[in-house]
Design a protein around this motif. Structure first.
Motif, PDB file in Angstrom:
ATOM      1  N   ASN A 201      45.813  30.842  35.726  1.00 32.69           N
ATOM      2  CA  ASN A 201      44.770  31.698  35.168  1.00 32.69           C
ATOM      3  C   ASN A 201      43.452  30.936  35.068  1.00 32.69           C
ATOM      4  OD1 ASN A 201      43.131  33.441  33.684  1.00 32.69           O
ATOM      5  ND2 ASN A 201      44.813  34.147  32.412  1.00 32.69           N
ATOM      6  N   PRO A 202      42.412  31.382  35.791  1.00 35.73           N
ATOM      7  CA  PRO A 202      41.120  30.686  35.762  1.00 35.73           C
ATOM      8  C   PRO A 202      40.245  31.056  34.564  1.00 35.73           C
ATOM      9  CG  PRO A 202      40.994  32.506  37.299  1.00 35.73           C
ATOM     10  CD  PRO A 202      42.401  32.505  36.763  1.00 35.73           C
ATOM     11  N   GLY A 203      40.848  31.679  33.556  1.00 37.45           N
ATOM     12  CA  GLY A 203      40.086  32.052  32.366  1.00 37.45           C
ATOM     13  C   GLY A 203      39.958  33.540  32.142  1.00 37.45           C
ATOM     14  N   VAL A 204      40.807  34.321  32.782  1.00 36.70           N
ATOM     15  CA  VAL A 204      40.794  35.781  32.630  1.00 36.70           C
ATOM     16  C   VAL A 204      41.611  36.151  31.399  1.00 36.70           C
ATOM     17  CG1 VAL A 204      41.444  37.974  33.682  1.00 36.70           C
ATOM     18  CG2 VAL A 204      40.565  36.105  35.115  1.00 36.70           C
ATOM     19  N   ASP A 205      41.010  36.870  30.456  1.00 36.56           N
ATOM     20  CA  ASP A 205      41.740  37.232  29.238  1.00 36.56           C
ATOM     21  C   ASP A 205      41.843  38.735  29.021  1.00 36.56           C
ATOM     22  OD1 ASP A 205      39.147  37.818  28.539  1.00 36.56           O
ATOM     23  OD2 ASP A 205      39.040  36.415  26.869  1.00 36.56           O
ATOM     24  N   THR A 206      41.428  39.522  30.012  1.00 34.13           N
ATOM     25  CA  THR A 206      41.575  40.972  29.945  1.00 34.13           C
ATOM     26  C   THR A 206      42.280  41.450  31.210  1.00 34.13           C
ATOM     27  OG1 THR A 206      39.397  41.308  30.949  1.00 34.13           O
ATOM     28  CG2 THR A 206      39.513  41.297  28.538  1.00 34.13           C
ATOM     29  N   PRO A 245      53.196  37.226  53.611  1.00 36.76           N
ATOM     30  CA  PRO A 245      52.000  36.404  53.411  1.00 36.76           C
ATOM     31  C   PRO A 245      50.685  37.162  53.572  1.00 36.76           C
ATOM     32  CG  PRO A 245      53.619  35.239  54.761  1.00 36.76           C
ATOM     33  CD  PRO A 245      54.108  36.647  54.615  1.00 36.76           C
ATOM     34  N   SER A 246      50.614  38.059  54.553  1.00 33.56           N
ATOM     35  CA  SER A 246      49.362  38.795  54.751  1.00 33.56           C
ATOM     36  C   SER A 246      49.108  39.761  53.596  1.00 33.56           C
ATOM     37  CB  SER A 246      49.392  39.552  56.086  1.00 33.56           C
ATOM     38  OG  SER A 246      50.435  40.505  56.111  1.00 33.56           O
ATOM     39  N   THR A 247      50.173  40.346  53.073  1.00 37.59           N
ATOM     40  CA  THR A 247      50.033  41.227  51.904  1.00 37.59           C
ATOM     41  C   THR A 247      49.554  40.426  50.706  1.00 37.59           C
ATOM     42  OG1 THR A 247      51.770  42.712  52.702  1.00 37.59           O
ATOM     43  CG2 THR A 247      51.266  42.780  50.349  1.00 37.59           C
ATOM     44  N   ALA A 248      50.105  39.231  50.525  1.00 33.23           N
ATOM     45  CA  ALA A 248      49.704  38.372  49.411  1.00 33.23           C
ATOM     46  C   ALA A 248      48.223  38.017  49.502  1.00 33.23           C
ATOM     47  CB  ALA A 248      50.552  37.112  49.384  1.00 33.23           C
ATOM     48  N   ALA A 249      47.773  37.676  50.698  1.00 31.53           N
ATOM     49  CA  ALA A 249      46.362  37.319  50.883  1.00 31.53           C
ATOM     50  C   ALA A 249      45.454  38.504  50.567  1.00 31.53           C
ATOM     51  CB  ALA A 249      46.134  36.844  52.311  1.00 31.53           C
ATOM     52  N   ALA A 250      45.883  39.703  50.959  1.00 38.64           N
ATOM     53  CA  ALA A 250      45.085  40.901  50.694  1.00 38.64           C
ATOM     54  C   ALA A 250      45.026  41.200  49.197  1.00 38.64           C
ATOM     55  CB  ALA A 250      45.661  42.091  51.456  1.00 38.64           C
ATOM     56  N   ILE A 251      46.118  40.964  48.493  1.00 39.08           N
ATOM     57  CA  ILE A 251      46.147  41.174  47.041  1.00 39.08           C
ATOM     58  C   ILE A 251      45.154  40.246  46.357  1.00 39.08           C
ATOM     59  CG2 ILE A 251      47.556  40.805  44.973  1.00 39.08           C
ATOM     60  CD1 ILE A 251      49.952  41.854  46.611  1.00 39.08           C
ATOM     61  N   ALA A 253      42.536  38.835  47.643  1.00 38.83           N
ATOM     62  CA  ALA A 253      41.171  39.219  48.024  1.00 38.83           C
ATOM     63  C   ALA A 253      40.692  40.432  47.227  1.00 38.83           C
ATOM     64  CB  ALA A 253      41.106  39.508  49.522  1.00 38.83           C
ATOM     65  N   ARG A 254      41.571  41.434  47.029  1.00 41.64           N
ATOM     66  CA  ARG A 254      41.168  42.619  46.266  1.00 41.64           C
ATOM     67  C   ARG A 254      40.864  42.253  44.813  1.00 41.64           C
ATOM     68  NH1 ARG A 254      45.485  45.048  49.078  1.00 41.64           N
ATOM     69  NH2 ARG A 254      46.794  45.202  47.200  1.00 41.64           N
ATOM     70  N   CYS A 255      41.693  41.410  44.225  1.00 45.78           N
ATOM     71  CA  CYS A 255      41.467  41.011  42.834  1.00 45.78           C
ATOM     72  C   CYS A 255      40.207  40.159  42.695  1.00 45.78           C
ATOM     73  CB  CYS A 255      42.681  40.257  42.305  1.00 45.78           C
ATOM     74  SG  CYS A 255      44.159  41.290  42.100  1.00 45.78           S
ATOM     75  N   ALA A 256      39.944  39.332  43.712  1.00 45.50           N
ATOM     76  CA  ALA A 256      38.758  38.465  43.667  1.00 45.50           C
ATOM     77  C   ALA A 256      37.462  39.254  43.787  1.00 45.50           C
ATOM     78  CB  ALA A 256      38.846  37.405  44.767  1.00 45.50           C
ATOM     79  N   ARG A 257      37.536  40.461  44.320  1.00 47.16           N
ATOM     80  CA  ARG A 257      36.332  41.293  44.355  1.00 47.16           C
ATOM     81  C   ARG A 257      35.937  41.743  42.944  1.00 47.16           C
ATOM     82  NH1 ARG A 257      38.281  43.055  49.586  1.00 47.16           N
ATOM     83  NH2 ARG A 257      39.523  44.763  48.695  1.00 47.16           N
ATOM     84  N   ILE A 258      36.892  41.744  42.059  1.00 39.81           N
ATOM     85  CA  ILE A 258      36.615  42.109  40.665  1.00 39.81           C
ATOM     86  C   ILE A 258      36.260  40.867  39.851  1.00 39.81           C
ATOM     87  CG2 ILE A 258      37.497  43.329  38.636  1.00 39.81           C
ATOM     88  CD1 ILE A 258      37.287  45.014  41.231  1.00 39.81           C
ATOM     89  N   ARG A 259      37.049  39.800  40.022  1.00 40.86           N
ATOM     90  CA  ARG A 259      36.798  38.528  39.335  1.00 40.86           C
ATOM     91  C   ARG A 259      36.793  37.419  40.398  1.00 40.86           C
ATOM     92  NH1 ARG A 259      37.490  38.493  33.550  1.00 40.86           N
ATOM     93  NH2 ARG A 259      36.937  36.281  33.758  1.00 40.86           N
ATOM     94  N   PRO A 260      35.613  37.004  40.873  1.00 41.27           N
ATOM     95  CA  PRO A 260      35.528  36.054  41.987  1.00 41.27           C
ATOM     96  C   PRO A 260      36.284  34.747  41.763  1.00 41.27           C
ATOM     97  CG  PRO A 260      33.394  37.059  41.590  1.00 41.27           C
ATOM     98  CD  PRO A 260      34.283  37.497  40.468  1.00 41.27           C
ATOM     99  N   ILE A 262      39.146  34.289  40.803  1.00 39.82           N
ATOM    100  CA  ILE A 262      40.544  34.400  41.209  1.00 39.82           C
ATOM    101  C   ILE A 262      40.762  33.843  42.613  1.00 39.82           C
ATOM    102  CG2 ILE A 262      42.310  36.111  41.853  1.00 39.82           C
ATOM    103  CD1 ILE A 262      41.430  37.760  39.432  1.00 39.82           C
ATOM    104  N   ALA A 263      39.745  33.922  43.459  1.00 36.47           N
ATOM    105  CA  ALA A 263      39.882  33.431  44.843  1.00 36.47           C
ATOM    106  C   ALA A 263      40.208  31.948  44.892  1.00 36.47           C
ATOM    107  CB  ALA A 263      38.606  33.712  45.628  1.00 36.47           C
ATOM    108  N   ARG A 264      39.803  31.204  43.871  1.00 30.83           N
ATOM    109  CA  ARG A 264      40.020  29.754  43.861  1.00 30.83           C
ATOM    110  C   ARG A 264      41.231  29.338  43.033  1.00 30.83           C
ATOM    111  NH1 ARG A 264      34.705  30.808  42.855  1.00 30.83           N
ATOM    112  NH2 ARG A 264      34.942  30.338  40.629  1.00 30.83           N
ATOM    113  N   ALA A 265      41.936  30.293  42.455  1.00 33.49           N
ATOM    114  CA  ALA A 265      43.071  29.975  41.590  1.00 33.49           C
ATOM    115  C   ALA A 265      44.269  29.493  42.408  1.00 33.49           C
ATOM    116  CB  ALA A 265      43.456  31.202  40.773  1.00 33.49           C
TER     117      ALA A 265
END
Length: 323
Positions: A201-206, A245-251, A253-260, A262-265
């Protein structure tokens, strides 16, 4: 179960639906066993997100009451999150309108529409809420302990025919999820594959969700102790158990569009669960067994088993014990 080995009921299935039903029966004084093919950590319930919310579940006429009954239980359990795994956490349901929900929504304290500028990501509407978020490994262990404290016994046992349980007890409760397709048999039971990614968790609390009920792709993240759960998918009739693996990468990416961030977690792991949906929705009804016994069905909850578990367990107890 008494020391003489007498059993009043067998609940087949050791996920959240089976354990809650077993608790309700045991706490009414019945001598109950749970037969589970899998260890608690191996059930579909253990993979769940698990945010309370009536999502993709029918029948609509019943779901509201079941959900609210469960909500009240979770609100109480949230007083001791370390033991129960239940916390009340704030978050946003994006792309969701209050007018599109059932009457149950009016009973959820603090549920409110958001202005467009308050909704994260590329969404113009959404709802804010503070809802139960459940750490399922902890919660399932707590459910088992509560059941055993009421005198119940959990046995790891695979069942190939419900008559095996009927030979042991006069009451059998079928909480077998996807396995009900073959055990009942019920051809209306189908698998909906859900894939998750677990990251540091990179600091997401909601929490956040954006789930189109007509799409096989969803976007959500849930902060749990020691991890952030990212999702997800809703792939009908897909029974692959291995993560893609491709599904995981897409998941991610979608979450990182909301909280950037997450892409580095750092990725901690992947999970796949097969949600047991059913044509016509949840089946809770009883039928007589030869010799005067009773078979109660409680299956077909899809991905909302956690959301309705306690309400469904109350209904099972009514069918077995009376109101």
């Amino acid at each position: 179960m008494d020391s003489d080995g007498v059993v009043d009921g067998v609940v087949v299935g050791g996920g959240v639906v089976g354990l809650t039903a077993a608790i309700r029966l045991a706490e009414r004084g019945l001598r109950v066993r749970v037969w589970s093919r899998d260890a608690v950590t191996g059930t579909t319930s253990a993979v769940a997100g698990a945010l309370w919310w009536p999502y993709r579940i029918e029948p609509a006429a019943e779901v509201g009451a079941w959900s609210l009954a469960s909500l009240r239980v979770y609100e109480g359990l949230a007083a001791d999150p370390a033991a129960t795994g239940v916390r009340l956490v704030a978050g946003v349901h994006a792309d969701t309108l209050l007018s599109g929900l059932g009457a149950w929504a009016g009973e959820v304290a603090g549920l409110r529409p958001l202005a467009a500028e308050e909704v994260p990501g590329p969404y113009e509407v959404g709802l804010a809420a503070r809802l139960p978020l459940i750490d399922m490994p902890v919660h399932l262990a707590w459910l088992r302990a509560r059941f055993e404290a009421a005198g119940g016994v959990v046995e790891h046992r695979a069942v190939t025919d419900l008559r095996e349980a009927a030979a042991v007890a006069p009451v059998v409760v079928n909480c077998t999820g996807l396995a009900a397709r073959d055990l009942v048999p019920d051809p209306g039971v189908r698998a909906v594959r859900g894939q998750l990614v677990l990251v540091e968790n990179p600091g997401v609390d909601t929490w956040f969700t954006a789930a189109d009920g007509a799409s096989s792709e969803t976007t959500y993240f849930f902060p749990q102790p020691g991890r952030l759960i990212l999702g997800g998918t809703a792939q009908e009739d897909d029974e692959r158990s291995a993560p893609d693996p491709s599904t995981a990468a897409a998941i991610v990416a979608r979450c990182a569009r909301i909280r950037p961030e997450i892409a580095r977690a750092r990725v901690l792991g992947h999970r796949v669960g097969l949600r047991p949906t059913r044509a016509g929705g949840v089946r809770i009804e009883s039928e007589p067994l030869p010799g005067g016994g009773l078979l109660v069905h409680d299956y077909g909850h899809g991905g909302a088993g956690v959301t309705v578990a306690w309400g469904c367990a109350d209904r099972v107890a009514e069918l077995v014990c009376g109101s």
